[in-house]
Motif scaffolding. Structure first.
Motif, short mmCIF file in Angstrom:
data_model
loop_
_atom_site.label_atom_id
_atom_site.label_comp_id
_atom_site.label_asym_id
_atom_site.label_seq_id
_atom_site.Cartn_x
_atom_site.Cartn_y
_atom_site.Cartn_z
N PHE A 11 -20.61 1.64 3.45
CA PHE A 11 -19.97 2.63 4.32
C PHE A 11 -18.87 3.20 3.45
CE2 PHE A 11 -16.61 3.72 7.40
CZ PHE A 11 -17.32 4.47 8.32
N SER A 12 -18.93 4.49 3.14
CA SER A 12 -17.98 5.03 2.16
C SER A 12 -17.69 6.51 2.43
CB SER A 12 -18.57 4.84 0.74
OG SER A 12 -17.67 5.34 -0.24
N PRO A 13 -16.82 6.79 3.42
CA PRO A 13 -16.60 8.20 3.80
C PRO A 13 -16.13 9.10 2.65
CG PRO A 13 -15.73 6.74 5.48
CD PRO A 13 -16.14 5.86 4.33
N THR A 14 -15.23 8.62 1.78
CA THR A 14 -14.77 9.51 0.71
C THR A 14 -15.34 9.13 -0.67
OG1 THR A 14 -12.64 8.34 0.40
CG2 THR A 14 -12.66 10.17 1.96
N GLY A 15 -16.32 8.23 -0.68
CA GLY A 15 -17.13 8.02 -1.88
C GLY A 15 -16.60 7.05 -2.93
N THR A 16 -15.37 6.52 -2.76
CA THR A 16 -14.85 5.64 -3.82
C THR A 16 -15.56 4.28 -3.81
OG1 THR A 16 -13.04 4.84 -2.43
CG2 THR A 16 -12.55 6.73 -3.80
N THR A 17 -15.86 3.78 -2.62
CA THR A 17 -16.57 2.49 -2.53
C THR A 17 -17.95 2.63 -3.18
OG1 THR A 17 -15.43 2.09 -0.44
CG2 THR A 17 -17.35 0.72 -0.89
N GLN A 18 -18.61 3.72 -2.88
CA GLN A 18 -19.94 3.96 -3.47
C GLN A 18 -19.85 3.98 -5.00
OE1 GLN A 18 -21.92 7.51 -2.06
NE2 GLN A 18 -23.51 7.35 -3.62
N PRO A 61 -14.60 0.32 2.60
CA PRO A 61 -13.18 0.50 2.32
C PRO A 61 -12.32 -0.42 3.21
CG PRO A 61 -14.03 2.35 3.62
CD PRO A 61 -15.18 1.41 3.40
N VAL A 62 -11.07 -0.54 2.83
CA VAL A 62 -10.11 -1.32 3.64
C VAL A 62 -9.36 -0.35 4.55
CG1 VAL A 62 -8.06 -2.78 3.50
CG2 VAL A 62 -9.86 -2.98 1.76
N TYR A 63 -9.37 -0.63 5.84
CA TYR A 63 -8.59 0.16 6.80
C TYR A 63 -7.64 -0.81 7.52
CZ TYR A 63 -11.69 4.39 6.67
OH TYR A 63 -12.40 5.52 6.31
N GLY A 64 -6.34 -0.65 7.28
CA GLY A 64 -5.37 -1.54 7.93
C GLY A 64 -5.61 -3.01 7.58
N GLY A 65 -5.96 -3.27 6.34
CA GLY A 65 -6.16 -4.65 5.88
C GLY A 65 -7.45 -5.29 6.36
N ASN A 93 -4.63 1.03 -3.03
CA ASN A 93 -3.48 0.57 -3.81
C ASN A 93 -2.31 0.05 -2.96
OD1 ASN A 93 -2.84 0.25 -6.69
ND2 ASN A 93 -1.05 1.51 -6.25
N ARG A 94 -2.54 -0.18 -1.65
CA ARG A 94 -1.51 -0.88 -0.86
C ARG A 94 -1.87 -2.37 -0.87
NH1 ARG A 94 -0.40 -3.21 3.83
NH2 ARG A 94 -2.45 -2.83 4.73
N ALA A 95 -2.85 -2.77 -0.07
CA ALA A 95 -3.25 -4.18 0.00
C ALA A 95 -4.61 -4.27 0.67
CB ALA A 95 -2.24 -4.96 0.82
N GLY A 122 -9.36 2.43 -4.94
CA GLY A 122 -9.88 3.80 -4.89
C GLY A 122 -8.76 4.73 -4.43
N GLU A 123 -8.90 6.00 -4.77
CA GLU A 123 -7.90 6.98 -4.31
C GLU A 123 -7.71 6.84 -2.80
OE1 GLU A 123 -8.05 11.02 -5.79
OE2 GLU A 123 -7.95 11.79 -3.73
N HIS A 124 -6.47 6.78 -2.37
CA HIS A 124 -6.21 6.60 -0.94
C HIS A 124 -6.74 7.81 -0.18
CE1 HIS A 124 -4.41 5.51 2.83
NE2 HIS A 124 -4.00 4.37 2.30
N SER A 125 -7.39 7.52 0.94
CA SER A 125 -7.96 8.58 1.77
C SER A 125 -6.89 9.62 2.13
CB SER A 125 -8.53 7.99 3.06
OG SER A 125 -9.20 6.78 2.80
N PHE A 126 -5.64 9.18 2.31
CA PHE A 126 -4.57 10.09 2.74
C PHE A 126 -3.97 10.89 1.57
CE2 PHE A 126 -3.21 7.29 6.66
CZ PHE A 126 -4.51 7.35 7.13
C1 LIG Z 1 -7.53 4.75 8.43
C2 LIG Z 1 -7.34 4.22 7.04
C3 LIG Z 1 -6.66 3.03 6.82
C4 LIG Z 1 -6.48 2.56 5.51
N1 LIG Z 1 -5.85 1.36 5.31
C5 LIG Z 1 -5.64 0.91 4.05
C6 LIG Z 1 -5.01 -0.34 3.81
O1 LIG Z 1 -4.73 -1.12 4.72
N2 LIG Z 1 -4.72 -0.69 2.54
C7 LIG Z 1 -5.02 0.13 1.47
O2 LIG Z 1 -4.66 -0.20 0.36
N3 LIG Z 1 -5.72 1.29 1.66
C8 LIG Z 1 -6.04 1.68 2.92
N4 LIG Z 1 -6.74 2.85 3.12
C9 LIG Z 1 -7.26 3.59 1.95
C10 LIG Z 1 -8.74 3.30 1.69
O3 LIG Z 1 -9.01 1.93 1.73
C11 LIG Z 1 -9.11 3.83 0.30
O4 LIG Z 1 -8.74 5.16 0.16
C12 LIG Z 1 -10.59 3.69 -0.04
O5 LIG Z 1 -10.71 3.99 -1.41
C13 LIG Z 1 -11.48 4.63 0.77
O6 LIG Z 1 -12.83 4.30 0.54
P1 LIG Z 1 -14.03 5.36 0.61
O7 LIG Z 1 -13.76 6.37 -0.49
O8 LIG Z 1 -15.21 4.55 0.30
O9 LIG Z 1 -14.00 5.99 1.94
C14 LIG Z 1 -6.96 3.32 4.40
C15 LIG Z 1 -7.66 4.52 4.63
C16 LIG Z 1 -7.85 4.96 5.94
C17 LIG Z 1 -8.63 6.22 6.15
#
Ligand SMILES: Cc1cc2nc3c(=O)[nH]c(=O)nc-3n(C[C@H](O)[C@H](O)[C@H](O)COP(=O)(O)O)c2cc1C
Ligand code: SF4
Ligand code: SF4
Length: 270
Positions: A11-18, A61-65, A93-95, A122-126
Motif C-alpha cells: 500500500f503506497s499512496p505516494t510511491g516511496t514504499t514501492q 508507510p507509517v501513519y502516526g507510528g 524521518n520522524r519515527a 521516504g519523503e514525508h507525505s506532507f
Molecule cells: C497521515 C500520515 C501520517 C504519517 N505519520 C508518520 C509518522 O508517524 N512518522 C513518520 O516518520 N512519517 C509519517 N508519515 C509520513 C509517511 O510515512 C512517509 O511519507 C512515507 O514515505 C509515505 O509512504 P508512501 O510514499 O508509500 O505513501 C505520515 C504520513 C501521513 C500521510
C-alpha cells in the motif's frame, strides 16, 4: 531453501514504499517479481490466491507510528501457507514506533513467516518544495542499503531449512501498541479552481475514492486519509493543503525532524 518468485505486496499512496521494495527485490536478484499493489480500491477488491512457496515483501508507510488502517484492511484479505515474508515500513524521518511490529504481527496472523524486516525513510507525505521533510528520499544511499538488504535476505533464505521457519524476529515497538495512529482531522486538500484543468489525475490516484471529478473536483473529506497522493501528482499544482492545523504539523516536522535518519534492518547482519 530455494525461492523462484518474489511478490511485492504493498500500500503506497505516494510511491516511496514501492520504490524501497523494488530496490530490496533488486538485491534478491530473482528474475520473477510480481507486484500486488493494494493502494487503489479497484486492485484491493480482487481475490488473491493463497501464498505458498514464493518470497513476499510486504510494505506500508507509517501513519502516526502505526500501519494505515486502509493498508491493514487490504492486507487482511490475504492468506498464506507458511510463506516467507519480509515486512517493510517506510516513514517520513520522524519515527516508525510500533508500525514494523504491527506489520510483522499482522503477517503472522495471515499465515506468513517473517524472516527479516526493515524500516526505511521516504519523503514525508506532507513535504512540499517549500516545507522540506526528507525530500527526495529514498535517495541513492537508501536505494543502495535496500539492495544490500535484499542481498543479505537472499543468503539467509538459501541457508534456511524448511524446519527453521519459526524465527522469532526481534523488532522495536510495543505490544499492546502505544502509538495512536492517525488522529482524526476533518480536513482534506482543496482544489485551486482557477488553475485546475479537471483532468482527473487526482481522482485516479486516490486510495479511498474520496475525489470525484465532473464539472469540478469534489473531495469527500470524511473519506480522505491525507495521504497527499493527489497533491503530489496534480500536474497543475492545483491541489494544496490549506488547513492551518495541517500546515502547523508540516512546519513542526520540518523544524524537528530534519536530522537525517538511516534505514534500520532486523533479522540479518549488515
Ligand atoms: C497521515 C500520515 C501520517 C504519517 N505519520 C508518520 C509518522 O508517524 N512518522 C513518520 O516518520 N512519517 C509519517 N508519515 C509520513 C509517511 O510515512 C512517509 O511519507 C512515507 O514515505 C509515505 O509512504 P508512501 O510514499 O508509500 O505513501 C505520515 C504520513 C501521513 C500521510
Ligand atoms: S489533478 Fe489537478 S488539475 Fe487535474 S483534476 Fe485534479 S486538481 Fe484538477
Ligand atoms: S483526497 Fe485525501 S485520500 Fe485522496 S489522494 Fe488526496 S489526500 Fe489522499
Amino acid at each position: 531453501m530455494k525461492v523462484n518468485q518474489v511478490k511485492l505486496v504493498y500500500f503506497s499512496p505516494t510511491g516511496t514504499t514501492q520504490k524501497v521494495m523494488e530496490s530490496i527485490a533488486k538485491g534478491l536478484a530473482i528474475k520473477n517479481v510480481k507486484h500486488i499493489n493494494l493502494t487503489l480500491p479497484a486492485e484491493s477488491s480482487q481475490i488473491y490466491p493463497v501464498f505458498s512457496d514464493e518470497l513476499v515483501i510486504m510494505g506500508a508507510p507509517v501513519y502516526g507510528g502505526r500501519i494505515p488502517v486502509d493498508a491493514i484492511k487490504r492486507f487482511s484479505q490475504l492468506k498464506a501457507n507458511d510463506t516467507l515474508v519480509i515486512p517493510v515500513v517506510v516513514y517520513g524521518n520522524r519515527a516508525f514506533e510500533d508500525a514494523l511490529l504491527e506489520l510483522n504481527n499482522l503477517a503472522l496472523e495471515l499465515g506468513f513467516r517473517p524472516i527479516a524486516g526493515g524500516a526505511f525513510i521516504g519523503e514525508h507525505s506532507f513535504a512540499t518544495k517549500s516545507i522540506t521533510i526528507a525530500n527526495g528520499r529514498p535517495d541513492s544511499l537508501d536505494v543502495q542499503k535496500a539492495i544490500a538488504f535484499g542481498a543479505k535476505i537472499k543468503t539467509k533464505v538459501s541457508d534456511l531449512q524448511p524446519s527453521d521457519l519459526q524465527i522469532d524476529l526481534e523488532l522495536p515497538g510495543s505490544f499492546p501498541y502505544e502509538a495512536d495512529g492517525v488522529r482524526k482531522l476533518a480536513v482534506s486538500p482543496i482544489t485551486k479552481k482557477d488553475i485546475c484543468t479537471v483532468c482527473g489525475t487526482c481522482a485516479s490516484v486516490c486510495p479511498t475514492a474520496a475525489i470525484s471529478v465532473e464539472e469540478k473536483v469534489t473531495t469527500q473529506t470524511s473519506l480522505c486519509i491525507r495521504c497527499c497522493a493527489c497533491i503530489k501528482t496534480c500536474p497543475e499544482k492545483a491541489r494544496i493543503m490549506a488547513d492551518e492545523t495541517w500546515t502547523n504539523i508540516a512546519n513542526w516536522l520540518q523544524e524537528n525532524c530534519s536530522t537525517r535518519k538511516e534505514p534500520q534492518v532486523f533479522g540479518v547482519e549488515m
